[in-house]
Design a protein around this motif. Structure first.
Motif, PDB file in Angstrom:
ATOM      1  N   UNK A  70       0.832  -1.201   0.000  1.00  0.00           N
ATOM      2  CA  UNK A  70       0.000   0.000   0.000  1.00  0.00           C
ATOM      3  C   UNK A  70       0.870   1.257   0.000  1.00  0.00           C
ATOM      4  N   UNK A  71       1.948   1.219   0.751  1.00  0.00           N
ATOM      5  CA  UNK A  71       2.863   2.372   0.804  1.00  0.00           C
ATOM      6  C   UNK A  71       3.467   2.653  -0.572  1.00  0.00           C
ATOM      7  N   UNK A  72       3.829   1.597  -1.273  1.00  0.00           N
ATOM      8  CA  UNK A  72       4.396   1.776  -2.613  1.00  0.00           C
ATOM      9  C   UNK A  72       3.343   2.330  -3.571  1.00  0.00           C
ATOM     10  N   UNK A  73       2.102   1.832  -3.462  1.00  0.00           N
ATOM     11  CA  UNK A  73       1.008   2.345  -4.285  1.00  0.00           C
ATOM     12  C   UNK A  73       0.809   3.839  -4.026  1.00  0.00           C
ATOM     13  N   UNK A  74       0.749   4.222  -2.754  1.00  0.00           N
ATOM     14  CA  UNK A  74       0.541   5.626  -2.391  1.00  0.00           C
ATOM     15  C   UNK A  74       1.673   6.499  -2.942  1.00  0.00           C
ATOM     16  N   UNK A  75       2.884   6.031  -2.825  1.00  0.00           N
ATOM     17  CA  UNK A  75       4.034   6.776  -3.329  1.00  0.00           C
ATOM     18  C   UNK A  75       3.943   6.974  -4.844  1.00  0.00           C
ATOM     19  N   UNK A  76       3.615   5.904  -5.538  1.00  0.00           N
ATOM     20  CA  UNK A  76       3.564   5.977  -7.003  1.00  0.00           C
ATOM     21  C   UNK A  76       2.365   6.782  -7.493  1.00  0.00           C
ATOM     22  N   UNK A  77       1.245   6.700  -6.791  1.00  0.00           N
ATOM     23  CA  UNK A  77       0.088   7.523  -7.157  1.00  0.00           C
ATOM     24  C   UNK A  77       0.427   9.000  -6.963  1.00  0.00           C
ATOM     25  N   UNK A  78       1.250   9.293  -5.964  1.00  0.00           N
ATOM     26  CA  UNK A  78       1.718  10.670  -5.771  1.00  0.00           C
ATOM     27  C   UNK A  78       2.503  11.172  -6.976  1.00  0.00           C
ATOM     28  N   UNK A  79       3.294  10.296  -7.565  1.00  0.00           N
ATOM     29  CA  UNK A  79       4.054  10.651  -8.772  1.00  0.00           C
ATOM     30  C   UNK A  79       3.090  10.903  -9.928  1.00  0.00           C
ATOM     31  N   UNK A  80       2.069  10.052 -10.055  1.00  0.00           N
ATOM     32  CA  UNK A  80       1.068  10.222 -11.117  1.00  0.00           C
ATOM     33  C   UNK A  80       0.385  11.579 -10.969  1.00  0.00           C
ATOM     34  N   UNK A  81       0.017  11.909  -9.746  1.00  0.00           N
ATOM     35  CA  UNK A  81      -0.625  13.199  -9.476  1.00  0.00           C
ATOM     36  C   UNK A  81       0.301  14.356  -9.875  1.00  0.00           C
ATOM     37  N   UNK A  82       1.565  14.259  -9.522  1.00  0.00           N
ATOM     38  CA  UNK A  82       2.537  15.303  -9.876  1.00  0.00           C
ATOM     39  C   UNK A  82       2.677  15.450 -11.389  1.00  0.00           C
ATOM     40  N   UNK A  83       2.746  14.329 -12.094  1.00  0.00           N
ATOM     41  CA  UNK A  83       2.893  14.380 -13.556  1.00  0.00           C
ATOM     42  C   UNK A  83       1.649  14.972 -14.214  1.00  0.00           C
ATOM     43  N   UNK A  84       0.470  14.634 -13.682  1.00  0.00           N
ATOM     44  CA  UNK A  84      -0.769  15.193 -14.226  1.00  0.00           C
ATOM     45  C   UNK A  84      -0.817  16.701 -14.005  1.00  0.00           C
ATOM     46  N   UNK A  85      -0.433  17.135 -12.806  1.00  0.00           N
ATOM     47  CA  UNK A  85      -0.433  18.558 -12.503  1.00  0.00           C
ATOM     48  C   UNK A  85       0.623  19.301 -13.331  1.00  0.00           C
ATOM     49  N   UNK A  86       1.768  18.672 -13.538  1.00  0.00           N
ATOM     50  CA  UNK A  86       2.794  19.283 -14.390  1.00  0.00           C
ATOM     51  C   UNK A  86       2.283  19.424 -15.825  1.00  0.00           C
ATOM     52  N   UNK A  87       1.540  18.432 -16.281  1.00  0.00           N
ATOM     53  CA  UNK A  87       0.958  18.499 -17.619  1.00  0.00           C
ATOM     54  C   UNK A  87      -0.003  19.677 -17.723  1.00  0.00           C
ATOM     55  N   UNK A  88      -0.794  19.898 -16.674  1.00  0.00           N
ATOM     56  CA  UNK A  88      -1.692  21.060 -16.647  1.00  0.00           C
ATOM     57  C   UNK A  88      -0.877  22.342 -16.800  1.00  0.00           C
ATOM     58  N   UNK A  89       0.239  22.431 -16.075  1.00  0.00           N
ATOM     59  CA  UNK A  89       1.089  23.622 -16.167  1.00  0.00           C
ATOM     60  C   UNK A  89       1.562  23.860 -17.603  1.00  0.00           C
ATOM     61  N   UNK A  90       2.098  22.826 -18.258  1.00  0.00           N
ATOM     62  CA  UNK A  90       2.624  22.997 -19.609  1.00  0.00           C
ATOM     63  C   UNK A  90       1.521  23.332 -20.600  1.00  0.00           C
ATOM     64  N   UNK A  91       0.340  22.759 -20.412  1.00  0.00           N
ATOM     65  CA  UNK A  91      -0.781  23.091 -21.295  1.00  0.00           C
ATOM     66  C   UNK A  91      -1.234  24.531 -21.073  1.00  0.00           C
ATOM     67  N   UNK A  92      -1.262  24.975 -19.821  1.00  0.00           N
ATOM     68  CA  UNK A  92      -1.608  26.376 -19.538  1.00  0.00           C
ATOM     69  C   UNK A  92      -0.580  27.316 -20.152  1.00  0.00           C
TER      70      UNK A  92
END
Length: 116
Positions: free
Chosen positions: A56-78
């Motif tokens: 579960x800890x590994x899942x949470x860590x990796x989902x955090x990375x997914x969230x960061x990449x999605x938010x970074x994508x929002x930044x570049x699109x903006x």
């Protein structure tokens, strides 16, 4: 839901790949193009990795990375939208989807942290 999100993130990445072909070959356009390709394709790749997490800890860590990449994508699109390098009609649907994916993965991470 897992398969749906796997398909959705892959489709999103493919749509971004198609859209970046419209970004002019200028220094600023090339930087945004490269960064946008990296972050948008990372969403699906890291989501798949999270699903294969050994704990579960590994899942949470990796989902955090997914969230960061999605938010970074929002930044570049903006940034791309605000720069005027590409017509808004090409960016707006991607920006909407990137914001939705960010919200989904943020919620998923919060839920995973609060459940036992």
């Amino acid at each position: 839901m897992k398969k749906d999100l796997k398909d959705r993130t892959k489709k999103f990445a493919l749509t971004v790949i198609d859209m970046v072909e419209n970004i002019p070959n200028k220094p600023a356009g090339n930087v945004i193009k490269r960064q946008l390709l990296k972050s948008s394709t990372s969403i699906g790749a890291n989501y798949r990795s999270a699903l294969r997490g050994r704990s579960k800890a590994e899942f949470i860590s990796k989902i955090g990375i997914v969230e960061e990449e999605a938010d970074e994508t929002v930044f570049w699109l903006e940034l791309l939208n605000d720069s005027g390098l590409v017509h808004q009609s090409l960016i707006n649907p991607l920006l909407d989807e990137a914001n939705q994916l960010t919200a989904i993965f943020t919620s998923m991470g919060k839920t995973a942290k609060t459940t036992k």
